[in-house]
Motif scaffolding. Sequence first.
Motif, PDB file in Angstrom:
ATOM      1  N   ILE A  71       0.842  -1.201   0.000  1.00  0.00           N
ATOM      2  CA  ILE A  71       0.000   0.000   0.000  1.00  0.00           C
ATOM      3  C   ILE A  71       0.876   1.250   0.000  1.00  0.00           C
ATOM      4  O   ILE A  71       0.642   2.198  -0.742  1.00  0.00           O
ATOM      5  CB  ILE A  71      -0.955  -0.004   1.205  1.00  0.00           C
ATOM      6  N   ASP A  72       1.914   1.229   0.833  1.00  0.00           N
ATOM      7  CA  ASP A  72       2.788   2.390   0.985  1.00  0.00           C
ATOM      8  C   ASP A  72       3.586   2.667  -0.285  1.00  0.00           C
ATOM      9  O   ASP A  72       3.513   3.768  -0.844  1.00  0.00           O
ATOM     10  CB  ASP A  72       3.725   2.150   2.169  1.00  0.00           C
ATOM     11  N   GLY A 108       1.212   3.199  -3.287  1.00  0.00           N
ATOM     12  CA  GLY A 108       0.569   4.504  -3.171  1.00  0.00           C
ATOM     13  C   GLY A 108       1.528   5.639  -3.478  1.00  0.00           C
ATOM     14  O   GLY A 108       1.173   6.614  -4.150  1.00  0.00           O
ATOM     15  N   PHE A 109       2.770   5.510  -2.981  1.00  0.00           N
ATOM     16  CA  PHE A 109       3.787   6.526  -3.248  1.00  0.00           C
ATOM     17  C   PHE A 109       3.995   6.672  -4.756  1.00  0.00           C
ATOM     18  O   PHE A 109       3.964   7.777  -5.301  1.00  0.00           O
ATOM     19  CB  PHE A 109       5.101   6.166  -2.554  1.00  0.00           C
ATOM     20  N   LEU A 168       0.825   8.092  -6.592  1.00  0.00           N
ATOM     21  CA  LEU A 168       0.656   9.533  -6.367  1.00  0.00           C
ATOM     22  C   LEU A 168       1.776  10.347  -7.012  1.00  0.00           C
ATOM     23  O   LEU A 168       1.526  11.357  -7.669  1.00  0.00           O
ATOM     24  CB  LEU A 168       0.600   9.830  -4.860  1.00  0.00           C
ATOM     25  N   ALA A 212       3.730  12.898  -1.562  1.00  0.00           N
ATOM     26  CA  ALA A 212       3.299  11.551  -1.950  1.00  0.00           C
ATOM     27  C   ALA A 212       3.709  10.536  -0.899  1.00  0.00           C
ATOM     28  O   ALA A 212       2.950   9.625  -0.557  1.00  0.00           O
ATOM     29  CB  ALA A 212       3.881  11.183  -3.308  1.00  0.00           C
ATOM     30  N   ARG A 213       4.914  10.700  -0.361  1.00  0.00           N
ATOM     31  CA  ARG A 213       5.430   9.776   0.666  1.00  0.00           C
ATOM     32  C   ARG A 213       4.579   9.851   1.925  1.00  0.00           C
ATOM     33  O   ARG A 213       4.235   8.831   2.525  1.00  0.00           O
ATOM     34  CB  ARG A 213       6.892  10.155   0.973  1.00  0.00           C
ATOM     35  N   SER A 252       0.953   8.311   1.243  1.00  0.00           N
ATOM     36  CA  SER A 252       0.976   6.849   1.145  1.00  0.00           C
ATOM     37  C   SER A 252       1.291   6.228   2.499  1.00  0.00           C
ATOM     38  O   SER A 252       0.753   5.175   2.850  1.00  0.00           O
ATOM     39  CB  SER A 252       1.987   6.389   0.095  1.00  0.00           C
ATOM     40  N   ALA A 290      -1.956   6.177   4.594  1.00  0.00           N
ATOM     41  CA  ALA A 290      -2.854   5.101   4.152  1.00  0.00           C
ATOM     42  C   ALA A 290      -2.367   3.743   4.653  1.00  0.00           C
ATOM     43  O   ALA A 290      -3.157   2.926   5.148  1.00  0.00           O
ATOM     44  CB  ALA A 290      -2.965   5.101   2.630  1.00  0.00           C
ATOM     45  N   ALA A 291      -1.074   3.500   4.555  1.00  0.00           N
ATOM     46  CA  ALA A 291      -0.506   2.237   5.037  1.00  0.00           C
ATOM     47  C   ALA A 291      -0.644   2.121   6.556  1.00  0.00           C
ATOM     48  O   ALA A 291      -0.892   1.031   7.087  1.00  0.00           O
ATOM     49  CB  ALA A 291       0.956   2.133   4.619  1.00  0.00           C
TER      50      ALA A 291
END
Length: 195
Positions: free
Chosen positions: A42-43, A46-47, A50, A62-63, A66, A69-70
């Motif tokens: 996810i991390d 997601g990073f 994004l 972005a970091r 993400s 979310a993680a």
Amino acid sequence: MPPSSSPPESPEGSHDGLRGLVDTIWHEIAKFGLIGLLAFVIDLGGFNLLYHTVLEGKPTTARILSGVAATLFAWVGNRSWTFAHRRSRPVSHEVTLFFVVNGIALVISTLCLVVSHYLLGLDSRLADNISTIFGIGLGTLFRFWAYRRWVFANEPMDVDTSPWSEDEGDATDEREATEGESSTPDQRVTRPSGR
């Protein structure tokens, strides 16, 4: 010499405590690893999603997004599965500690990216991903230690109360039988209502 009132401890008995501790830690590490692997996907996913779409040119933002979310995923997974046998704090206290620990881990991870991207000038996609993975690794080591030390710090309960426990029916009966035996309210195993 008068006979001893207690039987001598058997060699196997002295190993049972150590074996139980190792077994508990091993199960926690395995569950933490699985939740962590999913949170990692996810991390990092997601990073990249994004950073290469709506937040192009903004790796730090972005970091952080993400990572949040993680973290949400990891809290649910670790609370309800990995450390379910250690739960005894009020949810509000536990979640506060969890997010403080994860905030610190996110800072560790983000600092790795910031140092690599901005201070060292390693700003390629590969360099950003490598520094992100390295930072997530450092943050993960910190999180496991901190979860056991502060967030889910109580001694493991005799019964796994997680929703995915194999013996949930037996565990419920055993919990209900032992709840009244505790000498203080702090030692009682509490169960959320509605289950």
